[in-house]
Design an enzyme around this catalytic site. Structure first.
Site, PDB file in Angstrom:
ATOM      1  CG  ASP A   1     -27.777 -40.360  27.017  1.00  0.00           C
ATOM      2  OD1 ASP A   1     -28.431 -39.742  26.174  1.00  0.00           O
ATOM      3  OD2 ASP A   1     -26.740 -39.915  27.533  1.00  0.00           O
TER       4      ASP A   1
ATOM      5  CB  SER B   1     -23.499 -35.839  33.054  1.00  0.00           C
ATOM      6  OG  SER B   1     -23.254 -35.161  31.851  1.00  0.00           O
ATOM      7  N   GLY B   2     -25.177 -37.254  30.682  1.00  0.00           N
ATOM      8  CA  GLY B   2     -25.273 -38.249  29.603  1.00  0.00           C
ATOM      9  C   GLY B   2     -24.051 -39.158  29.480  1.00  0.00           C
TER      10      GLY B   2
HETATM   11  O1  LIG Z   1     -24.929 -36.239  26.752  1.00  0.00           O
HETATM   12  C1  LIG Z   1     -26.108 -36.053  26.855  1.00  0.00           C
HETATM   13  C2  LIG Z   1     -27.075 -36.887  26.105  1.00  0.00           C
HETATM   14  O2  LIG Z   1     -26.490 -37.896  25.341  1.00  0.00           O
HETATM   15  C3  LIG Z   1     -26.641 -34.988  27.720  1.00  0.00           C
HETATM   16  O3  LIG Z   1     -26.039 -35.013  28.973  1.00  0.00           O
HETATM   17  P1  LIG Z   1     -26.028 -33.720  29.874  1.00  0.00           P
HETATM   18  O4  LIG Z   1     -27.421 -33.224  29.990  1.00  0.00           O
HETATM   19  O5  LIG Z   1     -25.475 -34.126  31.199  1.00  0.00           O
HETATM   20  O6  LIG Z   1     -25.141 -32.720  29.166  1.00  0.00           O
END
Ligand SMILES: O=C(CO)COP(=O)(O)O
Length: 144
Positions: free
Chosen positions: A61, A55-56
């Site tokens: 990221d 997850s981000g």
């Molecule tokens: O936080 C994000 C990008 O910065 C997205 O993460 P998720 O797809 O896990 O929600």
């Protein structure tokens, strides 16, 4: 335009899903990468496998940024939310930075994402070469 990374913040996930639904054919033959939560939602909507990273906020990221630096991503679709703050804001900024450093197309909203899809389809119809942005990337490689 074979491998695409898709990322959306919570406030923009529905926008991304709506946009993806409008272009399901386009994604049929693409390799898709995504951050964790975004990726599992996309896999449901598209009915195809999506390579999901963390997850981000937990490093996703950064993992996608590393993939860009390895030249494994042709296009970044990143629907980041301009109206909410993110605990991992430095990672968000770093991901966008790497996409610019490696000169790949980046779509941060639906208007741009539509534009790039249509441009890509037009290039296929007219059998034109997709602009060779890898040529720019190669200039970034340190000389051996
Ligand atoms: O936080 C994000 C990008 O910065 C997205 O993460 P998720 O797809 O896990 O929600």
């Amino acid at each position: 335009m074979k491998s695409i990374a898709l990322v959306a913040h919570d406030g923009k996930k529905q926008d991304l899903l709506d946009w993806v639904k409008a272009h399901t054919d386009f994604f049929a033959d693409k390799m898709l990468y995504a951050t964790g939560t975004t990726g599992s939602l996309l896999a449901d909507v598209l009915g195809k496998s999506v390579h999901c990273f963390a997850s981000g906020p937990l490093g996703g990221d950064q993992q996608i940024g590393a993939l860009i630096a390895e030249q494994k991503v042709d296009w970044l679709v990143f629907f980041w939310d301009p109206l909410s703050s993110q605990p991992h804001d430095p990672d968000v900024k770093a991901l966008i930075r790497l996409a610019v450093v490696w000169n790949i197309p980046v779509a941060c909203n639906r208007a741009t994402a539509d534009f790039i899809v249509h441009s890509s389809l037009l290039q296929q119809d007219y059998q034109r070469e997709v602009p060779d942005f890898r040529a720019y990337q190669n200039r970034l490689q340190p000389k051996a």
